[in-house]
Design a protein around this motif. Structure first.
Motif, PDB file in Angstrom:
ATOM      1  N   LEU A 192       0.830  -1.201   0.000  1.00 53.31           N
ATOM      2  CA  LEU A 192       0.000   0.000   0.000  1.00 53.31           C
ATOM      3  C   LEU A 192       0.866   1.254   0.000  1.00 53.31           C
ATOM      4  N   TRP A 193       1.922   1.242   0.810  1.00 55.55           N
ATOM      5  CA  TRP A 193       2.860   2.372   0.812  1.00 55.55           C
ATOM      6  C   TRP A 193       3.516   2.535  -0.546  1.00 55.55           C
ATOM      7  N   ARG A 194       3.864   1.426  -1.176  1.00 57.35           N
ATOM      8  CA  ARG A 194       4.483   1.454  -2.502  1.00 57.35           C
ATOM      9  C   ARG A 194       3.516   2.036  -3.533  1.00 57.35           C
ATOM     10  N   VAL A 195       2.242   1.686  -3.453  1.00 55.13           N
ATOM     11  CA  VAL A 195       1.240   2.241  -4.364  1.00 55.13           C
ATOM     12  C   VAL A 195       1.171   3.757  -4.217  1.00 55.13           C
ATOM     13  N   ILE A 196       1.232   4.233  -2.977  1.00 55.94           N
ATOM     14  CA  ILE A 196       1.142   5.675  -2.726  1.00 55.94           C
ATOM     15  C   ILE A 196       2.339   6.408  -3.308  1.00 55.94           C
ATOM     16  N   ILE A 197       3.557   5.910  -3.056  1.00 50.29           N
ATOM     17  CA  ILE A 197       4.745   6.622  -3.527  1.00 50.29           C
ATOM     18  C   ILE A 197       4.817   6.606  -5.048  1.00 50.29           C
ATOM     19  N   VAL A 198       4.455   5.504  -5.677  1.00 55.22           N
ATOM     20  CA  VAL A 198       4.473   5.447  -7.145  1.00 55.22           C
ATOM     21  C   VAL A 198       3.455   6.426  -7.716  1.00 55.22           C
ATOM     22  N   HIS A 199       2.297   6.514  -7.058  1.00 57.61           N
ATOM     23  CA  HIS A 199       1.250   7.413  -7.534  1.00 57.61           C
ATOM     24  C   HIS A 199       1.671   8.868  -7.396  1.00 57.61           C
ATOM     25  N   LEU A 200       2.342   9.207  -6.300  1.00 60.04           N
ATOM     26  CA  LEU A 200       2.707  10.597  -6.046  1.00 60.04           C
ATOM     27  C   LEU A 200       3.931  11.045  -6.836  1.00 60.04           C
ATOM     28  N   SER A 201       4.915  10.163  -6.950  1.00 61.14           N
ATOM     29  CA  SER A 201       6.160  10.557  -7.614  1.00 61.14           C
ATOM     30  C   SER A 201       6.137  10.313  -9.116  1.00 61.14           C
ATOM     31  N   GLY A 202       5.292   9.384  -9.554  1.00 62.46           N
ATOM     32  CA  GLY A 202       5.247   9.055 -10.970  1.00 62.46           C
ATOM     33  C   GLY A 202       6.426   8.218 -11.423  1.00 62.46           C
ATOM     34  N   LYS A 203       7.226   7.738 -10.466  1.00 61.98           N
ATOM     35  CA  LYS A 203       8.383   6.902 -10.786  1.00 61.98           C
ATOM     36  C   LYS A 203       8.125   5.486 -10.304  1.00 61.98           C
ATOM     37  N   PRO A 204       8.570   4.480 -11.059  1.00 64.57           N
ATOM     38  CA  PRO A 204       8.353   3.084 -10.647  1.00 64.57           C
ATOM     39  C   PRO A 204       9.189   2.721  -9.422  1.00 64.57           C
ATOM     40  N   LEU A 205       8.716   1.767  -8.679  1.00 63.32           N
ATOM     41  CA  LEU A 205       9.446   1.241  -7.528  1.00 63.32           C
ATOM     42  C   LEU A 205       9.226  -0.262  -7.492  1.00 63.32           C
ATOM     43  N   ARG A 206      10.272  -1.019  -7.805  1.00 61.17           N
ATOM     44  CA  ARG A 206      10.140  -2.468  -7.862  1.00 61.17           C
ATOM     45  C   ARG A 206       9.749  -3.042  -6.509  1.00 61.17           C
ATOM     46  N   PRO A 247      -8.484  16.735  -0.174  1.00 64.04           N
ATOM     47  CA  PRO A 247      -8.231  18.188  -0.203  1.00 64.04           C
ATOM     48  C   PRO A 247      -7.715  18.736   1.136  1.00 64.04           C
ATOM     49  N   VAL A 248      -8.241  18.210   2.257  1.00 62.48           N
ATOM     50  CA  VAL A 248      -7.811  18.674   3.578  1.00 62.48           C
ATOM     51  C   VAL A 248      -6.377  18.232   3.844  1.00 62.48           C
ATOM     52  N   PHE A 249      -6.108  16.957   3.555  1.00 70.81           N
ATOM     53  CA  PHE A 249      -4.757  16.445   3.805  1.00 70.81           C
ATOM     54  C   PHE A 249      -3.732  17.169   2.933  1.00 70.81           C
ATOM     55  N   GLU A 250      -4.103  17.481   1.692  1.00 68.09           N
ATOM     56  CA  GLU A 250      -3.169  18.163   0.793  1.00 68.09           C
ATOM     57  C   GLU A 250      -2.823  19.554   1.321  1.00 68.09           C
ATOM     58  N   ARG A 251      -3.794  20.258   1.875  1.00 67.29           N
ATOM     59  CA  ARG A 251      -3.525  21.578   2.434  1.00 67.29           C
ATOM     60  C   ARG A 251      -2.584  21.483   3.634  1.00 67.29           C
ATOM     61  N   LEU A 258      -1.251  15.830  -4.458  1.00 75.94           N
ATOM     62  CA  LEU A 258      -1.581  14.445  -4.111  1.00 75.94           C
ATOM     63  C   LEU A 258      -2.221  13.690  -5.277  1.00 75.94           C
ATOM     64  N   ARG A 259      -3.122  14.336  -5.971  1.00 74.40           N
ATOM     65  CA  ARG A 259      -3.829  13.685  -7.086  1.00 74.40           C
ATOM     66  C   ARG A 259      -4.490  12.376  -6.640  1.00 74.40           C
ATOM     67  N   ILE A 260      -5.040  12.367  -5.435  1.00 75.89           N
ATOM     68  CA  ILE A 260      -5.735  11.185  -4.933  1.00 75.89           C
ATOM     69  C   ILE A 260      -7.227  11.495  -4.883  1.00 75.89           C
ATOM     70  N   SER A 261      -8.002  10.764  -5.653  1.00 74.19           N
ATOM     71  CA  SER A 261      -9.442  10.984  -5.680  1.00 74.19           C
ATOM     72  C   SER A 261     -10.078  10.469  -4.392  1.00 74.19           C
ATOM     73  N   ALA A 282       5.627  13.131   1.434  1.00 78.42           N
ATOM     74  CA  ALA A 282       4.169  13.050   1.363  1.00 78.42           C
ATOM     75  C   ALA A 282       3.689  11.608   1.467  1.00 78.42           C
ATOM     76  N   ALA A 283       4.339  10.691   0.752  1.00 78.75           N
ATOM     77  CA  ALA A 283       3.940   9.284   0.772  1.00 78.75           C
ATOM     78  C   ALA A 283       4.118   8.682   2.159  1.00 78.75           C
ATOM     79  N   THR A 284       5.212   9.024   2.822  1.00 77.06           N
ATOM     80  CA  THR A 284       5.481   8.468   4.147  1.00 77.06           C
ATOM     81  C   THR A 284       4.490   9.000   5.176  1.00 77.06           C
ATOM     82  N   VAL A 285       4.224  10.309   5.124  1.00 73.17           N
ATOM     83  CA  VAL A 285       3.263  10.908   6.054  1.00 73.17           C
ATOM     84  C   VAL A 285       1.866  10.345   5.815  1.00 73.17           C
ATOM     85  N   LEU A 286       1.486  10.216   4.552  1.00 75.76           N
ATOM     86  CA  LEU A 286       0.169   9.675   4.229  1.00 75.76           C
ATOM     87  C   LEU A 286       0.061   8.224   4.675  1.00 75.76           C
TER      88      LEU A 286
END
Length: 284
Positions: A41-55, A146-150, A166-169, A98-102
Motif C-alpha cells: 500500500l505504501w508502494r502504491v502511494i509513492i508510485v502514484h505521487l512521484s510518478g516513478k516506478p518502484l520495484r 483536499p484537507v490532507f493536501e492543504r 496528491l492527485r488522490i481521488s 508526502a507518501a510516508t506521512v500519508l
C-alpha cells in the motif's frame, strides 16, 4: 507484567502449552503477509505521487530496513529511513515525505477506527460520547484528500520543500483506507494464530484481533518507548483481560513480543538472497 505472571503462575502452569508447529507456521506466514500488504500500500502511494516506478523487492528492502528504526527512541527514525531510502532511489524528496506521512496517517486512523468499531465504547473508557465522536470524525476528515493536501503543503512549506500535488481521488482514498484496515486484520490474525500454535486459549477472534491492534497503536504512539517496548505489552495484557483466563494475558503479551520480533528478524533473510542474486545495488 512479571509480577502479574508470577502472581497467577498456577493459571499459567495449568494451560496445556502444546506447541503446534503448523499453527505457528501459519501465524508467521500471516504476519509476514500483513507486513508485505502494508508495504504494498505504501508502494502504491509513492508510485502514484512521484510518478516513478518502484520495484517490489526494492520497496521490500526499504520497508524492512527502515522498520528497524522503530527501536530507536523518538519514533521518527522509521519514517526518516523510508524518506532517505526513497530519495536514494531517485524519488523526489517532497513526494517521499508526502507518501510516508500519508502512509502513517492511514495506518493510525484506520487502526483507531477498526479498534473502536470492533470493541465498542469500552475501549474509550469513561470519555464522553461527544468527545469520542469528535476525535474519530476529526481523524477521518484529515484523510479527506483536499484537507490532507492543504496540511501537507503547509508542512512542506515549513520544511522549505517544494509542494506536492496528491492527485488522490475520494474513491482512491476510500480504497486505500479499506486496504489499511485489512492490514490490521491480517496482522491481528497472525497474533491470534500464535496462541493456537501454543495450545492455549486464543479467545474470540475479532475482539482479540482488535485488542492486538489497539495495543500496537498505543505502543506506536508512545514516543518515549522504542518499538513500543513495555507499553504495547502492558496495554495488550489489559485489553485481553476480558477474553482470556486471569493471569494468562500478561504471559501472552510477553510471548507475542518475542514471537513478533523473531518474525521481523526472519523478514530480513530475503535481503541476503537479494544481495547474493544481484538484485540489490552494491551502493546500498
Amino acid at each position: 507484567l512479571g509480577l502479574s505472571i508470577i502472581s497467577r503462575w498456577d493459571v499459567v502452569r495449568s494451560q496445556p502449552w502444546t506447541v503446534n508447529f503448523a499453527w505457528l507456521a501459519a501465524s508467521a506466514i500471516v504476519c509476514w503477509l500483513g507486513v508485505v500488504w502494508l508495504m504494498h500500500l505504501w508502494r502504491v502511494i509513492i508510485v502514484h505521487l512521484s510518478g516513478k516506478p518502484l520495484r517490489f523487492w526494492t520497496a521490500y528492502r526499504i520497508a524492512v530496513l527502515a522498520n528497524l528504526g522503530k527501536y530507536i527512541p523518538g519514533k521518527v527514525w522509521s519514517a526518516m529511513g523510508l524518506i532517505y531510502f526513497l530519495t536514494e532511489e531517485g524519488h523526489p524528496a517532497p513526494a517521499a515525505i508526502a507518501a510516508t506521512v500519508l502512509h502513517q496517517a492511514y495506518t493510525v486512523v484506520s487502526g483507531i477506527m477498526f479498534v473502536s468499531v470492533v470493541l465498542g465504547a469500552g475501549v474509550w473508557g469513561k470519555l464522553p460520547v461527544a468527545v469520542v465522536t469528535t476525535v474519530l470524525t476529526f481523524a477521518l476528515v484529515i484523510l479527506y484528500p483536499p484537507v490532507f493536501e492543504r496540511l501537507l503543503k503547509w508542512g512542506l512549506r515549513v520544511m522549505r520543500r517544494e509542494p506536492v500535488v496528491l492527485r488522490i481521488s475520494f474513491v482512491r482514498a476510500i480504497v486505500l483506507y479499506a486496504g489499511y484496515t485489512v492490514g490490521w486484520i491480517i496482522y491481528g490474525a497472525g497474533f491470534w494464530l500464535m496462541s493456537k500454535g501454543l495450545g492455549i486459549p486464543e479467545g474470540p477472534f475479532w475482539p482479540v484481533v482488535a485488542s492486538f491492534g489497539g495495543a500496537y497503536l498505543v505502543g506506536f504512539l508512545a514516543l518515549f518507548a522504542p518499538g513500543g517496548l513495555g507499553v504495547r505489552e502492558g496495554t495488550l495484557a489489559v485489553m485481553l483481560g476480558p477474553y482470556l483466563p486471569p493471569g494468562l494475558p500478561a504471559t501472552v503479551a510477553v510471548l507475542s513480543r518475542l514471537w513478533m520480533t523473531v518474525i521481523e528478524l526472519i523478514g530480513l533473510l530475503p535481503l541476503l538472497f537479494l544481495r547474493k542474486s544481484g538484485h540489490v545495488d552494491k551502493s546500498h
